[in-house]
Write a protein that holds these residues in place. Structure first.
Motif, PDB file in Angstrom:
ATOM      1  N   THR A 126      37.801  49.699  40.596  1.00 54.37           N
ATOM      2  CA  THR A 126      37.199  50.010  39.301  1.00 54.37           C
ATOM      3  C   THR A 126      38.231  49.690  38.233  1.00 54.37           C
ATOM      4  N   VAL A 127      37.811  48.913  37.239  1.00 57.65           N
ATOM      5  CA  VAL A 127      38.754  48.382  36.252  1.00 57.65           C
ATOM      6  C   VAL A 127      38.248  48.633  34.837  1.00 57.65           C
ATOM      7  N   ASN A 128      39.176  48.657  33.911  1.00 57.00           N
ATOM      8  CA  ASN A 128      38.828  48.696  32.492  1.00 57.00           C
ATOM      9  C   ASN A 128      38.538  47.307  31.952  1.00 57.00           C
ATOM     10  N   LYS A 129      39.141  46.306  32.559  1.00 51.27           N
ATOM     11  CA  LYS A 129      39.006  44.925  32.101  1.00 51.27           C
ATOM     12  C   LYS A 129      38.623  44.055  33.289  1.00 51.27           C
ATOM     13  N   VAL A 130      37.412  43.499  33.284  1.00 51.04           N
ATOM     14  CA  VAL A 130      37.024  42.624  34.382  1.00 51.04           C
ATOM     15  C   VAL A 130      37.904  41.379  34.358  1.00 51.04           C
ATOM     16  N   HIS A 131      38.192  40.864  35.533  1.00 52.70           N
ATOM     17  CA  HIS A 131      39.168  39.791  35.644  1.00 52.70           C
ATOM     18  C   HIS A 131      38.524  38.424  35.410  1.00 52.70           C
ATOM     19  N   GLY A 132      39.227  37.592  34.633  1.00 58.24           N
ATOM     20  CA  GLY A 132      38.734  36.263  34.335  1.00 58.24           C
ATOM     21  C   GLY A 132      39.851  35.265  34.100  1.00 58.24           C
ATOM     22  N   ALA A 173      24.914  44.961  43.687  1.00 59.61           N
ATOM     23  CA  ALA A 173      24.529  43.586  43.978  1.00 59.61           C
ATOM     24  C   ALA A 173      25.507  42.644  43.284  1.00 59.61           C
ATOM     25  N   ILE A 174      25.831  41.555  43.952  1.00 57.64           N
ATOM     26  CA  ILE A 174      26.818  40.609  43.451  1.00 57.64           C
ATOM     27  C   ILE A 174      26.169  39.704  42.404  1.00 57.64           C
ATOM     28  N   SER A 175      26.688  39.765  41.186  1.00 50.91           N
ATOM     29  CA  SER A 175      26.166  38.930  40.102  1.00 50.91           C
ATOM     30  C   SER A 175      27.016  37.700  39.847  1.00 50.91           C
ATOM     31  N   ASN A 176      28.271  37.727  40.311  1.00 54.87           N
ATOM     32  CA  ASN A 176      29.187  36.614  40.032  1.00 54.87           C
ATOM     33  C   ASN A 176      30.417  36.736  40.921  1.00 54.87           C
ATOM     34  N   TYR A 177      31.166  35.644  40.995  1.00 49.05           N
ATOM     35  CA  TYR A 177      32.466  35.688  41.641  1.00 49.05           C
ATOM     36  C   TYR A 177      33.538  35.956  40.594  1.00 49.05           C
ATOM     37  N   VAL A 178      34.610  36.613  41.028  1.00 51.23           N
ATOM     38  CA  VAL A 178      35.723  36.896  40.130  1.00 51.23           C
ATOM     39  C   VAL A 178      36.572  35.633  40.056  1.00 51.23           C
ATOM     40  N   GLU A 179      36.509  34.970  38.916  1.00 49.92           N
ATOM     41  CA  GLU A 179      37.177  33.688  38.711  1.00 49.92           C
ATOM     42  C   GLU A 179      37.350  33.471  37.212  1.00 49.92           C
ATOM     43  N   GLN A 180      37.890  32.320  36.828  1.00 48.33           N
ATOM     44  CA  GLN A 180      37.928  31.979  35.407  1.00 48.33           C
ATOM     45  C   GLN A 180      36.529  32.144  34.836  1.00 48.33           C
ATOM     46  N   ARG A 181      36.413  32.908  33.766  1.00 51.46           N
ATOM     47  CA  ARG A 181      35.101  33.327  33.252  1.00 51.46           C
ATOM     48  C   ARG A 181      34.194  32.121  33.003  1.00 51.46           C
TER      49      ARG A 181
END
Length: 206
Positions: A126-132, A173-181
């Protein structure tokens, strides 16, 4: 049995909110986005209400490319990944510092025949800032090599539920992969559709 469904936004559970087929006393609580808002709103609500089960629903980003976009999973361990201190290039968790706990697992729910759906079990942060940003993603995966996905609320729900000794289940549910936004690669509608389909099938009359 009295159930509380918790979500950050009504958008994520709108199909469930529109359904009128659920046979049990079910309340819904929209907390707002983020761990702080979730902890406050849920804690305030639980101070005045009691439940047999809390179900946390939402979408999430996946670090694991083996999870498909739209796949629905159950989070069985969640952590506040940023709770701690930097020490040069190293990260010291709140446990390392001796000031608290960052990892949470839900109190198990075992009430046949009302078992949760059989879903792939994953670990989350759980994060305050999603990673991109790729360097930050690589650094985080090095710190938490077993992490599968990230959200902004999950660990806060486990914290509040455990504090009140209430079993809880987190389904995402997975909406996206954690990668460059790159929003063009996301599929939020599919994630929401699949999430609500799974939960409605589970909660509909047996």
């Amino acid at each position: 049995m009295k159930i509380l469904i918790v979500a950050a936004t009504s958008f994520e559970i709108q199909p469930l909110l529109n359904a009128q087929i659920l046979p049990y006393p079910i309340d819904t609580l929209i907390t707002g986005v983020g761990m702080t808002q979730t902890a406050y709103t849920l804690g305030k609500h639980l101070a005045l209400n009691s439940y047999d089960l809390i179900i946390n629903l939402g979408i999430a980003g996946s670090f694991d490319r083996n999870l498909k976009i739209g796949e629905v999973v159950e989070v069985t361990e969640d952590r506040f990944a940023e709770l701690g201190a930097e020490d040069g290039e190293s990260f010291l968790s709140i446990e390392d510092l001796g000031f608290g706990v960052s990892v949470f697992r839900p109190i198990p729910f075992d009430n046949p025949p009302f078992y949760p759906p059989l879903l792939k079990k994953v670990n989350a942060i759980t994060v305050n800032k999603v990673h991109g940003h790729e360097p930050n993603i690589a650094k985080l995966k090095n710190q938490h090599p077993d992490v599968d996905l990230e959200s902004m609320e999950g660990a806060a729900v486990f914290l509040a539920a455990n504090g009140q000794q209430i079993p809880s289940i987190q389904i995402r549910a997975i909406s996206n992969y954690v990668e460059q936004r790159n929003r063009e690669s996301w599929d939020i509608p599919l994630a929401i559709k699949n999430l609500n389909t799974v939960v409605l099938e589970w909660l509909s009359p047996l």
